[in-house]
Design an enzyme around this catalytic site. Structure first.
Site, PDB file in Angstrom:
ATOM      1  N   SER A   1      -6.554  -1.110   9.864  1.00 28.61           N
ATOM      2  CA  SER A   1      -7.133  -2.276   9.202  1.00 28.61           C
ATOM      3  C   SER A   1      -8.565  -2.441   9.693  1.00 28.61           C
ATOM      4  CB  SER A   1      -6.321  -3.526   9.541  1.00 28.61           C
ATOM      5  OG  SER A   1      -6.997  -4.699   9.126  1.00 28.61           O
TER       6      SER A   1
ATOM      7  N   TYR B   1      -2.098  -8.908  15.798  1.00 27.82           N
ATOM      8  CA  TYR B   1      -2.288  -7.909  14.740  1.00 27.82           C
ATOM      9  C   TYR B   1      -3.549  -7.089  14.994  1.00 27.82           C
ATOM     10  CZ  TYR B   1      -3.118  -5.981  10.070  1.00 27.82           C
ATOM     11  OH  TYR B   1      -3.373  -5.138   9.015  1.00 27.82           O
TER      12      TYR B   1
ATOM     13  N   ILE C   1       0.824  -1.205   0.000  1.00 26.57           N
ATOM     14  CA  ILE C   1       0.000   0.000   0.000  1.00 26.57           C
ATOM     15  C   ILE C   1       0.860   1.257   0.000  1.00 26.57           C
ATOM     16  CG2 ILE C   1      -1.689   1.328   1.331  1.00 26.57           C
ATOM     17  CD1 ILE C   1      -2.828  -1.338   2.328  1.00 26.57           C
TER      18      ILE C   1
ATOM     19  N   LYS D   1      -3.751  -2.921  15.803  1.00 27.89           N
ATOM     20  CA  LYS D   1      -4.533  -1.970  15.013  1.00 27.89           C
ATOM     21  C   LYS D   1      -5.590  -1.271  15.875  1.00 27.89           C
ATOM     22  CE  LYS D   1      -2.307  -2.589  11.231  1.00 27.89           C
ATOM     23  NZ  LYS D   1      -1.425  -1.515  10.717  1.00 27.89           N
TER      24      LYS D   1
END
Length: 329
Positions: free
Chosen positions: A187, A200, A58, A204
């Site tokens: 995310s 993860y 990204i 986030k």
């Protein structure tokens, strides 16, 4: 028709819009509206933008989008050769950009002692910094109970603490000059937790809490925060993803085409629109994941029930297009 009936009709229409339209979109309605009617990405021309994690995925594609818009760029990551390739591609995207308009700074984001030197170099080079894009980070595939605590600590160091350290340094500058813009690559996993990526998801979610708190504190300042929440994106993210073991990478290439994933180029374009319009939080994903996020956000009881019915295997396949981890029966 009395007033209560009118209000009820409006509410029904409102919920129907949010139930139907996302099936035809790859982002939330607010972002889709601004893509059509908001400021174009070219409104960012001449802005100095620092992108961390700019060597691939990204971050790489966002660099291309912003280069086409005429931004001056600072590209940071650990891999100098990859950054130089991104810079070269950026210059090809916009013939009006000079080599001096794009600065490559090799940076290990976790080495917080190097942040100030890098920041000072940018101010010396360009005379200002308008936008910081916190894009560095890695994903994870692991069973919850098997994750070593050292993995949790290492992931938080990379995905959260290093970015907060850099942002606090830049925030002082933004407050001093009276303007600035933070962009955070989060995310949808920071909104609606998914299976086999516990750490993860936690990192986030932490980013949301940190920067939402900043937004409240600086509500009277000209320092907007844009939190970008991609769902499954077609990048090679699994190669560098954490597992349950400290120091281990998942080491799987993702190159096949996927109908369930948004391309990195499309994600970067939508991200550029969000930045240009200073949107606070945006979601970027194919319809099914988008609907799950809407349900979890606005109808959490229904969202939780549906997640339980779908189960972890379905959510895993929805995310990766296959069963990336074997689950015990």
């Amino acid at each position: 028709m009395d007033i209560l009936a009118i209000i009820g009709f409006i509410v029904i229409i409102y919920y129907l819009v949010y139930m139907i339209l996302p099936w035809f979109l790859d982002c939330n309605l607010y972002l889709a509206f601004h893509e059509k009617f908001g400021k174009p990405i070219t409104s960012l021309r001449e802005k100095v933008v620092w992108i961390t994690g700019a060597s691939s995925g990204i971050g790489e594609h966002l660099a291309y989008v912003l280069a086409e818009a005429g931004c001056k760029l600072v590209l940071s990551a650990r891999r100098e050769a990859e950054l130089e390739k991104v810079k070269s591609n950026c210059l090809q995207k916009n013939a009006n950009l000079k080599s001096s308009d794009i600065e490559v700074i090799v940076l290990d984001i976790c080495d917080t002692s190097s942040h100030e030197q890098a920041f000072n170099h940018i101010i010396t080079k360009f005379g200002k910094l308008d936008i910081l894009v916190n894009n560095a980070g890695r994903s994870q595939r692991a069973k919850w109970e098997d994750i070593e605590l050292a993995v949790d600590k290492d992931m938080f160091d990379l995905n959260v603490f290093s970015q907060i350290a850099l942002s606090r340094l830049v925030a002082k500058y933004f407050v001093q000059v009276g303007t600035g813009h933070f962009v955070i690559t989060s995310s949808v996993a920071g909104i609606i937790a998914t299976s086999f990526s516990a750490t993860y998801c936690a990192t986030k979610s932490a980013l949301h809490a940190y920067f939402n708190s900043f937004t409240i504190e600086k509500v009277d300042k000209n320092i907007p925060v844009t939190i970008v929440c991609p769902g499954p994106i077609h990048t090679n993210f699994l190669k560098e993803a954490y597992t349950e073991k400290f120091g281990q990478k998942y080491e799987e290439n993702v190159v096949e085409h996927s109908t369930n994933k948004v391309t990195a180029a499309r994600c970067a374009t939508l991200m550029g629109i969000a930045i240009a319009n200073k949107l606070s939080e945006v979601w970027i994903s194919k319809p099914l994941v988008l609907q799950l996020v809407y349900l979890q956000t606005y109808c959490p009881n229904v969202g939780n029930w549906i997640k339980k019915k779908l189960g972890p295997r379905f959510l895993q396949r929805l995310r990766d297009d296959k069963q990336t981890l074997k689950q015990e029966e």
